[in-house]
Design an enzyme around this catalytic site. Structure first.
Site, mmCIF file in Angstrom:
data_model
loop_
_atom_site.group_PDB
_atom_site.id
_atom_site.type_symbol
_atom_site.label_atom_id
_atom_site.label_comp_id
_atom_site.label_asym_id
_atom_site.label_seq_id
_atom_site.Cartn_x
_atom_site.Cartn_y
_atom_site.Cartn_z
ATOM 1 N N HIS A 83 0.837 -1.216 0.000
ATOM 2 C CA HIS A 83 0.000 0.000 0.000
ATOM 3 C C HIS A 83 0.863 1.254 0.000
ATOM 4 C CE1 HIS A 83 0.300 0.802 4.418
ATOM 5 N NE2 HIS A 83 0.228 -0.498 4.571
ATOM 6 N N ASP A 104 6.215 0.978 6.860
ATOM 7 C CA ASP A 104 4.863 0.430 6.645
ATOM 8 C C ASP A 104 4.152 1.404 5.725
ATOM 9 O OD1 ASP A 104 2.271 -0.443 6.764
ATOM 10 O OD2 ASP A 104 1.940 0.109 8.848
ATOM 11 N N GLU A 112 -4.932 2.321 2.695
ATOM 12 C CA GLU A 112 -5.039 1.085 3.475
ATOM 13 C C GLU A 112 -5.261 1.411 4.951
ATOM 14 O OE1 GLU A 112 -3.419 -2.340 5.924
ATOM 15 O OE2 GLU A 112 -2.819 -0.260 5.901
ATOM 16 N N ASP A 135 0.037 4.367 1.073
ATOM 17 C CA ASP A 135 -0.100 5.374 2.135
ATOM 18 C C ASP A 135 0.613 4.980 3.418
ATOM 19 O OD1 ASP A 135 -2.043 3.279 2.411
ATOM 20 O OD2 ASP A 135 -3.130 4.499 3.871
ATOM 21 N N ASP A 140 3.245 -6.559 3.204
ATOM 22 C CA ASP A 140 2.873 -5.633 4.280
ATOM 23 C C ASP A 140 2.783 -6.332 5.632
ATOM 24 O OD1 ASP A 140 1.969 -3.306 5.518
ATOM 25 O OD2 ASP A 140 -0.122 -3.679 4.989
HETATM 26 ZN ZN LIG Z 1 0.685 -1.524 6.406
#
Ligand SMILES: [Zn+2]
Length: 485
Positions: A76, A115, A145, A78, A169
């Site tokens: 993801h 992340d 996400e 973001d 992730d």
């Molecule tokens: Zn994440």
């Protein structure tokens, strides 16, 4: 030259460093999406961006691997924007500044965005490393996400051709995540009749000092639910010492275990002493019951000046409300039979409010088995029906049911053992992941989520272990090669 530039694998870290320069909090992914597209254009790869901002890049197989099954690498775009209060940082303008500390990369007073910046950077590094052996590849970069898997929800049914998906992730190197919980809320509304009675003295019973926590991550720890505990005391008292409830409330968030709850009620002056003794004894028993898990648990009973405007509930309405709160389930309802320690099904009695003519209750349920989730929700409906309450149950988010027989899992277990000389840990989480949504949109998708060691995501203490990023990369490269046959 920054410290990050010298790290290995260099293509991955180069992209991560660039990503850090681009502000990319949730709902602000346009620029990072453009960065991904620019890489695809530079390499002559086909790409697509949907209305929400999700980007898919397509890459043909390496020479001779054209017949291999297609695979998807997913991350993801973001990140969560968090900073320490003493740091000046504008998340819409300022770059994140990654630094190295004792073998880990972290930011200075802000979240790092490893992340899922490391996952995105890994995808971009795969695109531009010509010596890799792989079948046809798709790269799926989702938006939003962190706000509730919102980007994944809008992916179109034809966006992906591949039926193998590597989700990049996860936060523990050496752990393969093969499942997640689905979840759904139930909104219950219990009618409340009110009428003036004999009792006149106002009292307030409060429960506080509980640990609370996340209703997915902490639900199996046996922490106290403030609403349930308050209801237990009042339900017992109700049978012996008539009091008249004015108000009862607790909890704030659907995904948090309630830490505090409060009830306000009226007592007849002649009953105050006996009632106080009874409640004190009941509270002491609960404190003893929770002494290990909830050392900070406190009850307080004190008088207050009630407003003449709010009438107390009728004895019947009050009994119905307390009966409902006692019967309403909370906590772990089932453990997974094969994955040790995984909560399969749980429900959180999350929020209670009393209004003039009704009480509202929000319950948030989870399960990695869709049928079990349906079972819990039907149970909540049954309790609501029995108490004459109304219930609304909007659609939730789907589970990713662990598949112990997954071909991808067998392949990756073998690769991991060969590369690192130990078995990976196979697990699932009792919270939502994008794989739940993707798996529902693309039936038959064989998926695994993995990643490097990442600590304290979503906080300014977020950090990623450099050595584990190298192992993460090794695993990606070897997996793509094995999948290509
Ligand atoms: Zn994440």
């Amino acid at each position: 030259m920054s410290e990050i530039t010298g790290l290995k694998p260099s293509a991955l870290w180069k992209h991560f460093e660039e990503i850090c320069k681009i502000p990319h909090g949730s709902d602000n992914e346009k620029a990072i999406g453009e960065y991904v597209i620019a890489q695809a254009k530079k390499l002559g790869l086909a790409w697509q961006k949907d209305k929400t901002g999700n980007v898919v890049v397509r890459m043909t197989a390496s020479a001779g691997k054209e017949k291999a099954a297609g695979a998807v690498l997913q991350g993801h775009l973001d990140m969560v924007n968090e900073k320490n209060s003493d740091i000046k940082h504008d998340f819409l303008k300022d770059p994140i500044k990654p630094v190295i500390r004792n073998g880990w990369v972290q930011a200075e007073g802000t979240t790092l965005g490893a992340d899922n910046g490391i996952g995105v950077a890994a995808g971009l590094a795969v695109m531009e490393t010509p010596e890799l052996s792989h079948g046809p590849l798709e790269f799926l970069f989702t938006v939003s996400e962190e706000t509730g898997l919102d980007g994944a929800r809008t992916i179109g049914p034809t966006a992906l051709q591949g039926r193998i998906l590597l989700n990049l992730d996860s936060e523990e190197e050496g752990t393969f995540t093969i499942g997640c919980a689905g979840g759904a809320d139930s909104h219950i509304s219990i009618p409340l009749a009110r009428k003036a009675g004999k009792a006149k003295a106002g009292f307030r019973l409060k429960i506080m000092g509980l640990r609370g926590g996340h209703s997915g991550v902490n639900i199996h720890e046996g922490r106290g639910n403030a609403i349930k505990l308050l209801a237990r005391v009042l339900w017992q008292a109700n049978a012996k010492y008539p009091f008249a409830l004015l108000k009862m409330e607790g909890g704030n968030k659907h995904n948090a275990i309630p830490r505090e709850a409060i009830a306000e009620f009226l007592l007849e002056p002649a009953k105050i002493k006996a009632f106080s003794i009874f409640v004190q004894t009941a509270c002491d028993k609960i404190k003893a019951e929770f002494k290990t898990v909830e050392p900070g648990l406190q009850f307080s009973l004190e008088p207050f000046e009630p407003s003449a405007k709010l009438l107390p509930m009728t004895p019947k309405a009050q009994k119905t409300l307390l009966d409902f709160l006692l019967a309403c389930p909370h906590g772990v309802l089932g453990m997974h039979a094969e994955l040790k320690g995984l909560v399969e099904t749980s429900t959180n009695l999350a929020i209670l409010r009393t209004l003039k003519d009704k009480a509202t209750v929000l319950c948030s349920s989870r399960s990695s088995a869709a049928s079990a989730l349906e079972g819990v929700r039907n149970g909540l409906k049954a309790v609501a029906d029995l108490t004459g309450a109304r219930i609304k149950q909007p659609e939730g988010y789907p589970a990713w049911t662990p598949n112990m027989g997954s071909a991808l899992l067998q392949t990756m277990k073998g690769i991991y053992k060969q590369a690192f000389g130990r078995e990976p840990v196979i697990g699932a989480i009792h919270a939502g992941l994008e794989c739940g949504i993707i798996g529902e949109k693309f039936p038959g998708m064989d998926m695994i989520s993995f990643g490097p060691n990442l600590q304290n995501p979503h906080s300014p203490d977020e950090r990623v272990e450099i050595a584990s990023v190298e192992r993460f990369w090794t695993l990606i490269v070897a997996t793509l090669k094995a999948l290509a046959g």
